[in-house]
Scaffold this motif. Structure first.
Motif, PDB file in Angstrom:
ATOM      1  N   ALA A 112       3.411   9.978  -7.954  1.00  0.00           N
ATOM      2  CA  ALA A 112       4.168  10.159  -9.209  1.00  0.00           C
ATOM      3  C   ALA A 112       3.220  10.281 -10.400  1.00  0.00           C
ATOM      4  O   ALA A 112       3.431  11.113 -11.293  1.00  0.00           O
ATOM      5  CB  ALA A 112       5.140   8.995  -9.411  1.00  0.00           C
ATOM      6  N   ALA A 113       2.183   9.472 -10.414  1.00  0.00           N
ATOM      7  CA  ALA A 113       1.209   9.511 -11.510  1.00  0.00           C
ATOM      8  C   ALA A 113       0.487  10.850 -11.555  1.00  0.00           C
ATOM      9  O   ALA A 113       0.257  11.407 -12.634  1.00  0.00           O
ATOM     10  CB  ALA A 113       0.206   8.364 -11.356  1.00  0.00           C
ATOM     11  N   GLU A 114       0.136  11.373 -10.401  1.00  0.00           N
ATOM     12  CA  GLU A 114      -0.523  12.674 -10.352  1.00  0.00           C
ATOM     13  C   GLU A 114       0.387  13.778 -10.878  1.00  0.00           C
ATOM     14  O   GLU A 114      -0.071  14.665 -11.592  1.00  0.00           O
ATOM     15  CB  GLU A 114      -0.981  12.993  -8.926  1.00  0.00           C
ATOM     16  CG  GLU A 114      -2.209  12.221  -8.490  1.00  0.00           C
ATOM     17  CD  GLU A 114      -3.438  12.585  -9.311  1.00  0.00           C
ATOM     18  OE1 GLU A 114      -3.761  13.778  -9.432  1.00  0.00           O
ATOM     19  OE2 GLU A 114      -4.076  11.655  -9.837  1.00  0.00           O
ATOM     20  N   GLU A 115       1.667  13.718 -10.523  1.00  0.00           N
ATOM     21  CA  GLU A 115       2.618  14.723 -11.018  1.00  0.00           C
ATOM     22  C   GLU A 115       2.702  14.708 -12.541  1.00  0.00           C
ATOM     23  O   GLU A 115       2.847  15.758 -13.168  1.00  0.00           O
ATOM     24  CB  GLU A 115       4.005  14.476 -10.430  1.00  0.00           C
ATOM     25  CG  GLU A 115       4.139  14.893  -8.986  1.00  0.00           C
ATOM     26  CD  GLU A 115       5.544  14.695  -8.444  1.00  0.00           C
ATOM     27  OE1 GLU A 115       6.514  14.753  -9.234  1.00  0.00           O
ATOM     28  OE2 GLU A 115       5.661  14.468  -7.231  1.00  0.00           O
ATOM     29  N   LEU A 116       2.622  13.522 -13.137  1.00  0.00           N
ATOM     30  CA  LEU A 116       2.718  13.392 -14.592  1.00  0.00           C
ATOM     31  C   LEU A 116       1.354  13.490 -15.276  1.00  0.00           C
ATOM     32  O   LEU A 116       1.284  13.524 -16.500  1.00  0.00           O
ATOM     33  CB  LEU A 116       3.362  12.057 -14.967  1.00  0.00           C
ATOM     34  CG  LEU A 116       4.821  11.893 -14.579  1.00  0.00           C
ATOM     35  CD1 LEU A 116       5.287  10.465 -14.842  1.00  0.00           C
ATOM     36  CD2 LEU A 116       5.687  12.883 -15.348  1.00  0.00           C
ATOM     37  N   ASN A 117       0.271  13.488 -14.461  1.00  0.00           N
ATOM     38  CA  ASN A 117      -1.085  13.432 -15.010  1.00  0.00           C
ATOM     39  C   ASN A 117      -1.226  12.262 -15.986  1.00  0.00           C
ATOM     40  O   ASN A 117      -1.756  12.387 -17.080  1.00  0.00           O
ATOM     41  CB  ASN A 117      -1.482  14.747 -15.674  1.00  0.00           C
ATOM     42  CG  ASN A 117      -2.976  14.808 -15.941  1.00  0.00           C
ATOM     43  OD1 ASN A 117      -3.767  14.220 -15.221  1.00  0.00           O
ATOM     44  ND2 ASN A 117      -3.362  15.503 -17.003  1.00  0.00           N
ATOM     45  N   HIS A 118      -0.689  11.124 -15.538  1.00  0.00           N
ATOM     46  CA  HIS A 118      -0.726   9.897 -16.347  1.00  0.00           C
ATOM     47  C   HIS A 118      -0.860   8.736 -15.369  1.00  0.00           C
ATOM     48  O   HIS A 118      -0.010   8.561 -14.502  1.00  0.00           O
ATOM     49  CB  HIS A 118       0.557   9.779 -17.178  1.00  0.00           C
ATOM     50  CG  HIS A 118       0.506   8.673 -18.180  1.00  0.00           C
ATOM     51  ND1 HIS A 118      -0.414   8.655 -19.204  1.00  0.00           N
ATOM     52  CD2 HIS A 118       1.251   7.557 -18.316  1.00  0.00           C
ATOM     53  CE1 HIS A 118      -0.224   7.566 -19.934  1.00  0.00           C
ATOM     54  NE2 HIS A 118       0.780   6.881 -19.409  1.00  0.00           N
ATOM     55  N   GLY A 131       0.816  -1.214   0.000  1.00  0.00           N
ATOM     56  CA  GLY A 131       0.000   0.000   0.000  1.00  0.00           C
ATOM     57  C   GLY A 131       0.847   1.261   0.000  1.00  0.00           C
ATOM     58  O   GLY A 131       0.514   2.246  -0.674  1.00  0.00           O
ATOM     59  N   GLU A 132       1.951   1.244   0.744  1.00  0.00           N
ATOM     60  CA  GLU A 132       2.866   2.392   0.754  1.00  0.00           C
ATOM     61  C   GLU A 132       3.476   2.594  -0.642  1.00  0.00           C
ATOM     62  O   GLU A 132       3.592   3.734  -1.114  1.00  0.00           O
ATOM     63  CB  GLU A 132       3.970   2.170   1.778  1.00  0.00           C
ATOM     64  CG  GLU A 132       3.476   2.225   3.213  1.00  0.00           C
ATOM     65  CD  GLU A 132       4.519   1.788   4.237  1.00  0.00           C
ATOM     66  OE1 GLU A 132       5.649   1.396   3.860  1.00  0.00           O
ATOM     67  OE2 GLU A 132       4.195   1.835   5.440  1.00  0.00           O
ATOM     68  N   PHE A 133       3.840   1.501  -1.292  1.00  0.00           N
ATOM     69  CA  PHE A 133       4.380   1.572  -2.644  1.00  0.00           C
ATOM     70  C   PHE A 133       3.333   2.158  -3.595  1.00  0.00           C
ATOM     71  O   PHE A 133       3.626   3.078  -4.369  1.00  0.00           O
ATOM     72  CB  PHE A 133       4.811   0.170  -3.077  1.00  0.00           C
ATOM     73  CG  PHE A 133       5.426   0.068  -4.447  1.00  0.00           C
ATOM     74  CD1 PHE A 133       6.314   1.016  -4.935  1.00  0.00           C
ATOM     75  CD2 PHE A 133       5.150  -1.037  -5.243  1.00  0.00           C
ATOM     76  CE1 PHE A 133       6.892   0.891  -6.195  1.00  0.00           C
ATOM     77  CE2 PHE A 133       5.721  -1.175  -6.488  1.00  0.00           C
ATOM     78  CZ  PHE A 133       6.586  -0.214  -6.980  1.00  0.00           C
ATOM     79  N   VAL A 134       2.105   1.668  -3.495  1.00  0.00           N
ATOM     80  CA  VAL A 134       1.025   2.169  -4.355  1.00  0.00           C
ATOM     81  C   VAL A 134       0.790   3.659  -4.107  1.00  0.00           C
ATOM     82  O   VAL A 134       0.608   4.432  -5.059  1.00  0.00           O
ATOM     83  CB  VAL A 134      -0.271   1.349  -4.139  1.00  0.00           C
ATOM     84  CG1 VAL A 134      -1.474   2.032  -4.780  1.00  0.00           C
ATOM     85  CG2 VAL A 134      -0.097  -0.059  -4.687  1.00  0.00           C
ATOM     86  N   ALA A 135       0.828   4.085  -2.854  1.00  0.00           N
ATOM     87  CA  ALA A 135       0.626   5.513  -2.548  1.00  0.00           C
ATOM     88  C   ALA A 135       1.698   6.367  -3.214  1.00  0.00           C
ATOM     89  O   ALA A 135       1.394   7.438  -3.751  1.00  0.00           O
ATOM     90  CB  ALA A 135       0.619   5.729  -1.039  1.00  0.00           C
ATOM     91  N   ARG A 136       2.933   5.907  -3.187  1.00  0.00           N
ATOM     92  CA  ARG A 136       4.022   6.652  -3.837  1.00  0.00           C
ATOM     93  C   ARG A 136       3.830   6.669  -5.358  1.00  0.00           C
ATOM     94  O   ARG A 136       4.105   7.683  -6.015  1.00  0.00           O
ATOM     95  CB  ARG A 136       5.378   6.025  -3.489  1.00  0.00           C
ATOM     96  CG  ARG A 136       5.772   6.050  -2.021  1.00  0.00           C
ATOM     97  CD  ARG A 136       6.576   7.260  -1.614  1.00  0.00           C
ATOM     98  NE  ARG A 136       7.692   7.596  -2.452  1.00  0.00           N
ATOM     99  CZ  ARG A 136       8.954   7.186  -2.275  1.00  0.00           C
ATOM    100  NH1 ARG A 136       9.264   6.406  -1.249  1.00  0.00           N
ATOM    101  NH2 ARG A 136       9.910   7.576  -3.100  1.00  0.00           N
ATOM    102  N   ILE A 137       3.359   5.563  -5.914  1.00  0.00           N
ATOM    103  CA  ILE A 137       3.088   5.505  -7.356  1.00  0.00           C
ATOM    104  C   ILE A 137       1.998   6.506  -7.721  1.00  0.00           C
ATOM    105  O   ILE A 137       2.099   7.211  -8.731  1.00  0.00           O
ATOM    106  CB  ILE A 137       2.686   4.078  -7.785  1.00  0.00           C
ATOM    107  CG1 ILE A 137       3.880   3.131  -7.653  1.00  0.00           C
ATOM    108  CG2 ILE A 137       2.141   4.073  -9.216  1.00  0.00           C
ATOM    109  CD1 ILE A 137       3.518   1.662  -7.772  1.00  0.00           C
TER     110      ILE A 137
END
Length: 98
Positions: free
Chosen positions: A48-54, A39-45
């Motif tokens: 990152a996804a939000e920063e790239l809007n992807h 879950g911690e890994f997914v939260a970090r992903i």
């Protein structure tokens, strides 16, 4: 980064293992020590996804995180997928997953 299509071989060459192209989609599986770490890994992903809007498709099953990347608006792999896969790989390395 560009949302123009790239070849499957170009995508595969551009990202470190465990990434591979399967059925036209960039996929990877990461194993964590337990669901909390997953879950911690997914939260970090997600950050990152939000920063790239992807945004990737994410499947968390106890300690395994399965990821699938494809630029749905283009219907193909793009540099956006490669950039997000590279960011995810960096996160995994930081967390000692790869």
């Amino acid at each position: 980064m560009s949302a123009l299509p790239i070849s499957e071989s170009e995508a595969a060459r551009s990202v470190p293992g465990p990434w591979q192209v399967a059925d036209g989609v960039l996929v990877a599986d990461y194993t964590t020590s337990n669901m909390v770490k997953g879950g911690e890994f997914v939260a970090r992903i997600i950050d990152a996804a939000e920063e790239l809007n992807h945004h990737p498709d994410i499947d968390l099953r106890y300690s395994t995180v399965h990821l699938a990347l494809l630029t749905h608006s283009v219907g193909a792999l793009t540099e956006l997928d490669v950039e997000l896969a590279q960011a995810i790989s960096e996160i995994a390395t930081e967390l000692g997953l790869g």
